[in-house]
Motif scaffolding. Structure first.
Motif, PDB file in Angstrom:
ATOM      1  N   GLY A   5       0.807  -1.220   0.000  1.00 55.36           N
ATOM      2  CA  GLY A   5       0.000   0.000   0.000  1.00 55.36           C
ATOM      3  C   GLY A   5       0.831   1.257   0.000  1.00 55.36           C
ATOM      4  O   GLY A   5       0.295   2.353   0.202  1.00 55.36           O
ATOM      5  N   GLY A   6       2.151   1.116  -0.170  1.00 59.52           N
ATOM      6  CA  GLY A   6       3.019   2.279  -0.240  1.00 59.52           C
ATOM      7  C   GLY A   6       3.389   2.867   1.098  1.00 59.52           C
ATOM      8  O   GLY A   6       3.762   4.048   1.167  1.00 59.52           O
ATOM      9  N   ALA A   7       3.312   2.101   2.152  1.00 61.09           N
ATOM     10  CA  ALA A   7       3.634   2.620   3.491  1.00 61.09           C
ATOM     11  C   ALA A   7       4.776   1.814   4.097  1.00 61.09           C
ATOM     12  O   ALA A   7       5.108   0.715   3.638  1.00 61.09           O
ATOM     13  CB  ALA A   7       2.409   2.553   4.392  1.00 61.09           C
ATOM     14  N   GLN A   8       5.374   2.366   5.124  1.00 64.13           N
ATOM     15  CA  GLN A   8       6.412   1.697   5.878  1.00 64.13           C
ATOM     16  C   GLN A   8       5.938   1.471   7.307  1.00 64.13           C
ATOM     17  O   GLN A   8       5.215   2.297   7.863  1.00 64.13           O
ATOM     18  CB  GLN A   8       7.713   2.514   5.884  1.00 64.13           C
ATOM     19  N   VAL A   9       6.373   0.357   7.874  1.00 66.38           N
ATOM     20  CA  VAL A   9       5.921  -0.016   9.211  1.00 66.38           C
ATOM     21  C   VAL A   9       7.031   0.226  10.226  1.00 66.38           C
ATOM     22  O   VAL A   9       8.174  -0.207  10.027  1.00 66.38           O
ATOM     23  CB  VAL A   9       5.491  -1.496   9.262  1.00 66.38           C
ATOM     24  N   LYS A  10       6.665   0.916  11.287  1.00 63.70           N
ATOM     25  CA  LYS A  10       7.580   1.084  12.414  1.00 63.70           C
ATOM     26  C   LYS A  10       7.348  -0.068  13.387  1.00 63.70           C
ATOM     27  O   LYS A  10       6.211  -0.334  13.775  1.00 63.70           O
ATOM     28  CB  LYS A  10       7.311   2.414  13.115  1.00 63.70           C
ATOM     29  N   THR A  11       8.414  -0.777  13.755  1.00 65.13           N
ATOM     30  CA  THR A  11       8.299  -1.936  14.643  1.00 65.13           C
ATOM     31  C   THR A  11       8.845  -1.596  16.025  1.00 65.13           C
ATOM     32  O   THR A  11       9.943  -1.035  16.143  1.00 65.13           O
ATOM     33  CB  THR A  11       9.072  -3.141  14.075  1.00 65.13           C
ATOM     34  N   VAL A  12       8.069  -1.940  17.052  1.00 60.74           N
ATOM     35  CA  VAL A  12       8.461  -1.721  18.440  1.00 60.74           C
ATOM     36  C   VAL A  12       8.377  -3.045  19.176  1.00 60.74           C
ATOM     37  O   VAL A  12       7.323  -3.686  19.190  1.00 60.74           O
ATOM     38  CB  VAL A  12       7.550  -0.678  19.135  1.00 60.74           C
ATOM     39  N   ASP A  13       9.480  -3.477  19.765  1.00 64.04           N
ATOM     40  CA  ASP A  13       9.517  -4.720  20.534  1.00 64.04           C
ATOM     41  C   ASP A  13       9.110  -4.403  21.967  1.00 64.04           C
ATOM     42  O   ASP A  13       9.903  -3.892  22.762  1.00 64.04           O
ATOM     43  CB  ASP A  13      10.920  -5.329  20.485  1.00 64.04           C
ATOM     44  N   VAL A  14       7.860  -4.704  22.304  1.00 67.21           N
ATOM     45  CA  VAL A  14       7.309  -4.347  23.613  1.00 67.21           C
ATOM     46  C   VAL A  14       7.938  -5.173  24.723  1.00 67.21           C
ATOM     47  O   VAL A  14       8.246  -4.668  25.809  1.00 67.21           O
ATOM     48  CB  VAL A  14       5.779  -4.525  23.607  1.00 67.21           C
ATOM     49  N   VAL A  15       8.119  -6.470  24.486  1.00 73.60           N
ATOM     50  CA  VAL A  15       8.752  -7.360  25.473  1.00 73.60           C
ATOM     51  C   VAL A  15       9.896  -8.072  24.768  1.00 73.60           C
ATOM     52  O   VAL A  15       9.726  -9.165  24.223  1.00 73.60           O
ATOM     53  CB  VAL A  15       7.745  -8.378  26.049  1.00 73.60           C
ATOM     54  N   PRO A  16      11.085  -7.479  24.778  1.00 68.36           N
ATOM     55  CA  PRO A  16      12.210  -8.071  24.052  1.00 68.36           C
ATOM     56  C   PRO A  16      12.838  -9.241  24.795  1.00 68.36           C
ATOM     57  O   PRO A  16      12.645  -9.423  25.999  1.00 68.36           O
ATOM     58  CB  PRO A  16      13.197  -6.905  23.943  1.00 68.36           C
ATOM     59  N   THR A  17      13.587 -10.029  24.073  1.00 70.26           N
ATOM     60  CA  THR A  17      14.374 -11.089  24.696  1.00 70.26           C
ATOM     61  C   THR A  17      15.534 -10.462  25.465  1.00 70.26           C
ATOM     62  O   THR A  17      15.922  -9.320  25.203  1.00 70.26           O
ATOM     63  CB  THR A  17      14.946 -12.038  23.628  1.00 70.26           C
ATOM     64  N   PRO A  18      16.102 -11.187  26.436  1.00 69.08           N
ATOM     65  CA  PRO A  18      17.248 -10.643  27.163  1.00 69.08           C
ATOM     66  C   PRO A  18      18.394 -10.297  26.224  1.00 69.08           C
ATOM     67  O   PRO A  18      18.593 -10.953  25.198  1.00 69.08           O
ATOM     68  CB  PRO A  18      17.633 -11.782  28.118  1.00 69.08           C
ATOM     69  N   ALA A  19      19.143  -9.252  26.574  1.00 69.69           N
ATOM     70  CA  ALA A  19      20.239  -8.806  25.717  1.00 69.69           C
ATOM     71  C   ALA A  19      21.300  -9.889  25.530  1.00 69.69           C
ATOM     72  O   ALA A  19      21.955  -9.946  24.491  1.00 69.69           O
ATOM     73  CB  ALA A  19      20.879  -7.551  26.318  1.00 69.69           C
ATOM     74  N   SER A  20      21.454 -10.768  26.527  1.00 63.83           N
ATOM     75  CA  SER A  20      22.460 -11.833  26.435  1.00 63.83           C
ATOM     76  C   SER A  20      22.021 -12.973  25.527  1.00 63.83           C
ATOM     77  O   SER A  20      22.838 -13.815  25.157  1.00 63.83           O
ATOM     78  CB  SER A  20      22.774 -12.383  27.829  1.00 63.83           C
ATOM     79  N   ASP A  21      20.730 -13.007  25.186  1.00 61.79           N
ATOM     80  CA  ASP A  21      20.204 -14.077  24.325  1.00 61.79           C
ATOM     81  C   ASP A  21      19.176 -13.470  23.378  1.00 61.79           C
ATOM     82  O   ASP A  21      17.979 -13.768  23.459  1.00 61.79           O
ATOM     83  CB  ASP A  21      19.577 -15.181  25.180  1.00 61.79           C
ATOM     84  N   PRO A  22      19.609 -12.605  22.460  1.00 60.05           N
ATOM     85  CA  PRO A  22      18.659 -11.870  21.611  1.00 60.05           C
ATOM     86  C   PRO A  22      17.816 -12.759  20.706  1.00 60.05           C
ATOM     87  O   PRO A  22      16.715 -12.371  20.327  1.00 60.05           O
ATOM     88  CB  PRO A  22      19.573 -10.946  20.793  1.00 60.05           C
TER      89      PRO A  22
END
Length: 330
Positions: free
Chosen positions: A121-138
């Motif tokens: 549709g000609g748009a771009q999606v902004k993605t937000v990780d609300v509950v991310p994985t731990p930084a040590s195990d991305p």
């Protein structure tokens, strides 16, 4: 036919059958990963949200759409584990909320699916990780890799208790002690050392211990009721069904049915779901998998105690019968 020849034929036939069964159990779900009624939220103005929902429904059977009033409600639903993600319609364009802690494979799929739909549709999606994985195990690899060792630990506990001839209360105490120690050690490795878990340490240790006890109790309980064959039956169910159907590397809704549903009724699947809830979501949606593990543990320990009681009755009745026969002869 001599018995040795029969044994050779049995080995020649059974080994390929077992290999084929194992290959099917592990390869079939892995090769059919795709969303099936995956819970997904849609939020925003009613007219715009309805349009997005209509577009998502074109993927027949892929999504189970939940409508929310705004972004805040969608975020709460993700944190409560009601949905795996949400598409929020804003004035700046569509925004995708994900939770990689609930399954990195699911989050990646949502990014691709929603991104392609928006690009059309000609748009771009902004993605937000609300509950991310731990930084040590991305990538969430450590949690997925923990399923097999825990299953093996439970099988080993049940098998060792059986081989050592422990019965009744002693067997139950041995299983409880071994499972508790496995939980502490596993939490120490996964949380303290690897940093792959990010929740309450003792709660995670409890989940790991309960998962081990559920498997160990089932294996030892079956052995107590049906004999040594019970160990093989319990181990086969856990390894050939419970492990590949657990959804640990993706999500239950990404597996072909009925594999996803069956997996959540077995200890590996319930344990994985519960560990994710406790580690990253503050215990949200933990009741179901916790009860599943508890039932397996209780029924397994109950079978251990029942098997000992039945054995005691049989051994107690045999001498009495012999005495009656001797008295009759005399």
């Amino acid at each position: 036919m001599p018995s040795r020849n029969r044994h050779v034929i049995a080995v020649v036939i059974l080994v390929p059958v077992l290999a084929a069964l194992a290959l099917w159990a592990f390869a079939w779900p892995a090769s059919r990963i795709a969303p099936r009624n995956l819970p997904l939220g849609v939020a925003g103005p009613p007219a715009a949200a309805a349009q997005v929902e209509e577009q998502l429904e074109r993927h027949e059977g892929a999504f189970e759409i939940h409508r929310y009033a705004d972004e805040a409600a969608a975020r709460d639903a993700i944190k409560d584990r009601s949905v795996y993600g949400a598409v929020v319609v804003t004035r700046q364009g569509p925004e995708l909320l994900t939770a990689s802690a609930a399954g990195p494979v699911v989050a990646q799929f949502l990014q691709q699916a929603v991104g392609q739909q928006a690009a059309a549709g000609g748009a771009q999606v902004k993605t937000v990780d609300v509950v991310p994985t731990p930084a040590s195990d991305p990538r969430g690899a450590a949690l997925g890799a923990a399923v097999l060792p825990l299953a093996l630990a439970g099988i080993a506990a049940g098998a060792v208790v059986t081989l050592l001839g422990l019965r009744g209360v002693r067997a139950a105490l041995a299983l409880l002690g071994a499972s508790a120690l496995v939980g502490v050690v596993a939490a120490g490795i996964a949380h303290s050392w690897l940093g792959a878990l990010g929740g309450d340490w003792w709660a995670e240790a409890g989940v790991l211990a309960l998962s081990t006890l559920a498997v160990g109790g089932a294996v030892a309980g079956l052995a107590a009721l049906v004999g040594p064959a019970g160990t093989g039956i319990g181990a086969a169910v856990v390894m050939l069904i419970g492990n590949p159907f657990s959804g640990a590397t993706s999500a239950p809704q990404m597996l072909p049915e009925p594999a996803g549903a069956i997996g959540q009724w077995l200890p590996p699947g319930a344990g994985t779901t519960l560990l994710r809830s406790v580690s990253s979501f503050g215990g949200a949606a933990a009741t179901g998998p916790a009860l599943t593990l508890a039932w397996w543990a209780v029924l397994g320990l109950g079978a251990v105690l029942l098997g000992n009681s039945l054995r005691a009755r049989r051994t107690g009745s045999e001498p009495a019968a012999d005495r009656r026969e001797l008295s009759a002869v005399a």
